[in-house]
Every structure is written in C-alpha cells, then in structure tokens.
Design a protein around this motif. Structure first.
Motif, PDB file in Angstrom:
ATOM      1  N   THR A   1      -7.498   4.115  19.531  1.00 47.18           N
ATOM      2  CA  THR A   1      -7.665   4.476  20.932  1.00 47.18           C
ATOM      3  C   THR A   1      -6.667   3.721  21.804  1.00 47.18           C
ATOM      4  OG1 THR A   1     -10.024   4.837  20.520  1.00 47.18           O
ATOM      5  CG2 THR A   1      -9.331   4.640  22.812  1.00 47.18           C
ATOM      6  N   LEU A   2      -6.531   2.421  21.567  1.00 48.56           N
ATOM      7  CA  LEU A   2      -5.559   1.634  22.329  1.00 48.56           C
ATOM      8  C   LEU A   2      -4.128   2.074  22.035  1.00 48.56           C
ATOM      9  CD1 LEU A   2      -7.089  -1.948  22.181  1.00 48.56           C
ATOM     10  CD2 LEU A   2      -6.998  -0.395  24.120  1.00 48.56           C
ATOM     11  N   PHE A   3      -3.840   2.389  20.777  1.00 45.77           N
ATOM     12  CA  PHE A   3      -2.505   2.875  20.430  1.00 45.77           C
ATOM     13  C   PHE A   3      -2.205   4.181  21.158  1.00 45.77           C
ATOM     14  CE2 PHE A   3       0.508   5.211  17.778  1.00 45.77           C
ATOM     15  CZ  PHE A   3       1.531   4.273  17.697  1.00 45.77           C
ATOM     16  N   PHE A   4      -3.175   5.064  21.257  1.00 47.46           N
ATOM     17  CA  PHE A   4      -2.992   6.315  21.970  1.00 47.46           C
ATOM     18  C   PHE A   4      -2.747   6.077  23.453  1.00 47.46           C
ATOM     19  CE2 PHE A   4      -4.790   9.899  24.364  1.00 47.46           C
ATOM     20  CZ  PHE A   4      -3.958  10.910  23.908  1.00 47.46           C
ATOM     21  N   ILE A   5      -3.488   5.150  24.051  1.00 51.49           N
ATOM     22  CA  ILE A   5      -3.304   4.854  25.475  1.00 51.49           C
ATOM     23  C   ILE A   5      -1.940   4.232  25.725  1.00 51.49           C
ATOM     24  CG2 ILE A   5      -4.141   3.384  27.359  1.00 51.49           C
ATOM     25  CD1 ILE A   5      -6.968   3.857  26.258  1.00 51.49           C
ATOM     26  N   ILE A   6      -1.533   3.291  24.888  1.00 55.89           N
ATOM     27  CA  ILE A   6      -0.211   2.669  25.042  1.00 55.89           C
ATOM     28  C   ILE A   6       0.891   3.701  24.864  1.00 55.89           C
ATOM     29  CG2 ILE A   6       1.388   1.029  23.965  1.00 55.89           C
ATOM     30  CD1 ILE A   6      -1.083  -0.760  23.470  1.00 55.89           C
TER      31      ILE A   6
ATOM     32  N   ALA B   1     -20.374   3.848  18.713  1.00 57.94           N
ATOM     33  CA  ALA B   1     -19.958   4.844  17.728  1.00 57.94           C
ATOM     34  C   ALA B   1     -19.882   6.244  18.347  1.00 57.94           C
ATOM     35  CB  ALA B   1     -20.909   4.836  16.533  1.00 57.94           C
ATOM     36  N   ILE B   2     -20.823   6.568  19.216  1.00 59.66           N
ATOM     37  CA  ILE B   2     -20.785   7.871  19.891  1.00 59.66           C
ATOM     38  C   ILE B   2     -19.581   7.952  20.816  1.00 59.66           C
ATOM     39  CG2 ILE B   2     -21.974   9.280  21.626  1.00 59.66           C
ATOM     40  CD1 ILE B   2     -24.605   8.469  20.299  1.00 59.66           C
ATOM     41  N   PHE B   3     -19.267   6.861  21.516  1.00 59.86           N
ATOM     42  CA  PHE B   3     -18.102   6.848  22.397  1.00 59.86           C
ATOM     43  C   PHE B   3     -16.821   7.100  21.608  1.00 59.86           C
ATOM     44  CE2 PHE B   3     -14.536   4.363  24.100  1.00 59.86           C
ATOM     45  CZ  PHE B   3     -14.332   5.052  25.287  1.00 59.86           C
ATOM     46  N   PHE B   4     -16.650   6.411  20.492  1.00 64.17           N
ATOM     47  CA  PHE B   4     -15.432   6.600  19.696  1.00 64.17           C
ATOM     48  C   PHE B   4     -15.374   7.997  19.081  1.00 64.17           C
ATOM     49  CE2 PHE B   4     -15.450   1.834  19.391  1.00 64.17           C
ATOM     50  CZ  PHE B   4     -14.370   1.672  20.226  1.00 64.17           C
ATOM     51  N   THR B   5     -16.517   8.557  18.783  1.00 63.37           N
ATOM     52  CA  THR B   5     -16.542   9.931  18.287  1.00 63.37           C
ATOM     53  C   THR B   5     -16.103  10.892  19.387  1.00 63.37           C
ATOM     54  OG1 THR B   5     -18.352   9.347  16.802  1.00 63.37           O
ATOM     55  CG2 THR B   5     -17.981  11.674  17.191  1.00 63.37           C
ATOM     56  N   TYR B   6     -16.522  10.637  20.607  1.00 67.60           N
ATOM     57  CA  TYR B   6     -16.129  11.494  21.734  1.00 67.60           C
ATOM     58  C   TYR B   6     -14.639  11.366  22.043  1.00 67.60           C
ATOM     59  CZ  TYR B   6     -15.914  13.559  26.334  1.00 67.60           C
ATOM     60  OH  TYR B   6     -15.575  14.335  27.401  1.00 67.60           O
ATOM     61  N   VAL B   7     -14.087  10.180  21.917  1.00 68.25           N
ATOM     62  CA  VAL B   7     -12.666   9.949  22.187  1.00 68.25           C
ATOM     63  C   VAL B   7     -11.795  10.743  21.202  1.00 68.25           C
ATOM     64  CG1 VAL B   7     -10.867   8.146  22.140  1.00 68.25           C
ATOM     65  CG2 VAL B   7     -12.999   7.747  23.324  1.00 68.25           C
TER      66      VAL B   7
ATOM     67  N   VAL C   1      -9.872  13.666  22.584  1.00 67.03           N
ATOM     68  CA  VAL C   1      -8.661  13.397  23.349  1.00 67.03           C
ATOM     69  C   VAL C   1      -7.486  13.127  22.417  1.00 67.03           C
ATOM     70  CG1 VAL C   1      -7.630  11.836  25.044  1.00 67.03           C
ATOM     71  CG2 VAL C   1     -10.027  12.496  25.258  1.00 67.03           C
ATOM     72  N   ILE C   2      -7.730  12.431  21.331  1.00 72.94           N
ATOM     73  CA  ILE C   2      -6.676  12.038  20.407  1.00 72.94           C
ATOM     74  C   ILE C   2      -6.225  13.214  19.534  1.00 72.94           C
ATOM     75  CG2 ILE C   2      -6.156  10.442  18.501  1.00 72.94           C
ATOM     76  CD1 ILE C   2      -7.890   8.413  19.787  1.00 72.94           C
ATOM     77  N   LEU C   3      -6.905  14.323  19.609  1.00 77.58           N
ATOM     78  CA  LEU C   3      -6.574  15.501  18.806  1.00 77.58           C
ATOM     79  C   LEU C   3      -5.141  15.977  19.012  1.00 77.58           C
ATOM     80  CD1 LEU C   3      -7.734  17.609  16.855  1.00 77.58           C
ATOM     81  CD2 LEU C   3      -8.456  18.923  18.831  1.00 77.58           C
ATOM     82  N   VAL C   4      -4.533  15.598  20.122  1.00 76.66           N
ATOM     83  CA  VAL C   4      -3.167  16.019  20.438  1.00 76.66           C
ATOM     84  C   VAL C   4      -2.178  15.515  19.389  1.00 76.66           C
ATOM     85  CG1 VAL C   4      -1.341  15.841  22.171  1.00 76.66           C
ATOM     86  CG2 VAL C   4      -3.723  16.046  22.881  1.00 76.66           C
ATOM     87  N   HIS C   5      -2.368  14.322  18.888  1.00 80.30           N
ATOM     88  CA  HIS C   5      -1.471  13.726  17.884  1.00 80.30           C
ATOM     89  C   HIS C   5      -2.168  13.758  16.526  1.00 80.30           C
ATOM     90  CE1 HIS C   5       1.224  12.340  21.012  1.00 80.30           C
ATOM     91  NE2 HIS C   5       0.146  11.950  21.681  1.00 80.30           N
ATOM     92  N   LYS C   6      -1.763  14.683  15.684  1.00 77.24           N
ATOM     93  CA  LYS C   6      -2.478  14.921  14.416  1.00 77.24           C
ATOM     94  C   LYS C   6      -2.527  13.699  13.489  1.00 77.24           C
ATOM     95  CE  LYS C   6      -3.328  19.241  15.262  1.00 77.24           C
ATOM     96  NZ  LYS C   6      -4.455  19.545  16.055  1.00 77.24           N
ATOM     97  N   PRO C   7      -1.403  12.996  13.216  1.00 79.68           N
ATOM     98  CA  PRO C   7      -1.513  11.847  12.302  1.00 79.68           C
ATOM     99  C   PRO C   7      -2.433  10.748  12.848  1.00 79.68           C
ATOM    100  CG  PRO C   7       0.775  12.480  12.558  1.00 79.68           C
ATOM    101  CD  PRO C   7      -0.005  13.266  13.560  1.00 79.68           C
TER     102      PRO C   7
ATOM    103  N   PHE D   1      -4.867  11.253  14.890  1.00 82.60           N
ATOM    104  CA  PHE D   1      -6.212  11.819  14.854  1.00 82.60           C
ATOM    105  C   PHE D   1      -6.849  11.631  13.474  1.00 82.60           C
ATOM    106  CE2 PHE D   1      -8.964  15.584  14.137  1.00 82.60           C
ATOM    107  CZ  PHE D   1      -9.952  15.266  15.044  1.00 82.60           C
ATOM    108  N   ILE D   2      -6.073  11.829  12.424  1.00 83.68           N
ATOM    109  CA  ILE D   2      -6.607  11.659  11.066  1.00 83.68           C
ATOM    110  C   ILE D   2      -7.008  10.211  10.814  1.00 83.68           C
ATOM    111  CG2 ILE D   2      -5.998  11.778   8.618  1.00 83.68           C
ATOM    112  CD1 ILE D   2      -4.285  14.257   9.373  1.00 83.68           C
ATOM    113  N   VAL D   3      -6.163   9.279  11.244  1.00 83.27           N
ATOM    114  CA  VAL D   3      -6.500   7.861  11.101  1.00 83.27           C
ATOM    115  C   VAL D   3      -7.731   7.526  11.942  1.00 83.27           C
ATOM    116  CG1 VAL D   3      -5.668   5.510  11.553  1.00 83.27           C
ATOM    117  CG2 VAL D   3      -4.136   7.204  10.552  1.00 83.27           C
ATOM    118  N   HIS D   4      -7.787   8.086  13.140  1.00 80.90           N
ATOM    119  CA  HIS D   4      -8.931   7.825  14.024  1.00 80.90           C
ATOM    120  C   HIS D   4     -10.227   8.365  13.409  1.00 80.90           C
ATOM    121  CE1 HIS D   4     -10.911   6.940  17.813  1.00 80.90           C
ATOM    122  NE2 HIS D   4     -11.468   8.148  17.768  1.00 80.90           N
ATOM    123  N   LEU D   5     -10.181   9.529  12.803  1.00 80.12           N
ATOM    124  CA  LEU D   5     -11.390  10.067  12.164  1.00 80.12           C
ATOM    125  C   LEU D   5     -11.862   9.183  11.014  1.00 80.12           C
ATOM    126  CD1 LEU D   5     -11.004  13.940  12.052  1.00 80.12           C
ATOM    127  CD2 LEU D   5     -12.483  12.554  13.487  1.00 80.12           C
ATOM    128  N   ALA D   6     -10.915   8.658  10.245  1.00 76.45           N
ATOM    129  CA  ALA D   6     -11.291   7.752   9.158  1.00 76.45           C
ATOM    130  C   ALA D   6     -11.943   6.488   9.717  1.00 76.45           C
ATOM    131  CB  ALA D   6     -10.069   7.400   8.322  1.00 76.45           C
TER     132      ALA D   6
END
Length: 107
Positions: free
Chosen positions: A93-98, A41-47, A50-56, A58-63
C-alpha cells in the motif's frame, strides 16, 4: 457471486468466534484487539481494489492480504499476535502511494 458468499461466510465465522470468546472471558480489551485485527485485514482487503491498476503489485498485495488473514485467524485461535503478518499489506500500500505521488506521468 460464490466468492462474495464465501467471504461473507468467513466474516460471519470470525464474528461468531469473537462473540463466543467474549461470552467465555468477558474481556472487552481482548475483544477490542480482535476487532482491530479484523478491521485492519478488512481495510487491506478493500485497498486491493485501488491497487488493481498495477497488476504485478496487485498480485503481491493479494498474497500479503492472504497472509494478513492467516495472521488474524492465528490470533483468534492461538491468542498470539504476529504483527508483521497482520501489517504486511501495508508495504504494498505504501509502495503504491509513493509510486503515485512521485513517479506518475503528467499527461
């Protein structure tokens, strides 16, 4: 500043809960599972930084990170691990990497 203080208090609550569970059961295997769930959970919170660049995304990732932390607390207090709760931020996270690997623009 208040947000970071709240996060620190939540993390402290988790650590104290794990400590008291260990004092009650003395089961290192269970404590290792708790620590792994909190670490994920801490790792995904830290990621999220990085995902902040893509706002939509990022919102899904925060949820999904919130869902992951709910899964951690559910596991701590009910001793039932719902793995897809814990690993749900892995999808964004995988979607962002792809997206970064295959769909980036070459300037």
């Amino acid at each position: 500043m208040r947000f970071y203080l709240l996060l620190a208090l939540i993390l402290l609550l988790v650590i104290v809960t794990i400590y008291f569970r260990y004092r009650k059961t003395h089961d290192m295997k269970q404590i290792a599972k708790y620590a792994a769930a909190v670490g994920a959970a801490i790792f995904f919170t830290y990621v999220s930084k990085v995902i902040l660049v893509h706002k939509p995304l990022f919102i899904v990732h925060l949820a999904l990170v919130l869902l992951s932390w709910i899964g951690v607390f559910y596991y701590l207090f009910k001793d039932r691990l719902i793995l897809w709760f814990l690993l749900s931020p892995l999808a964004t996270t995988l979607f962002f990497i792809i997206e970064a690997l295959f769909f980036r623009e070459h300037g």
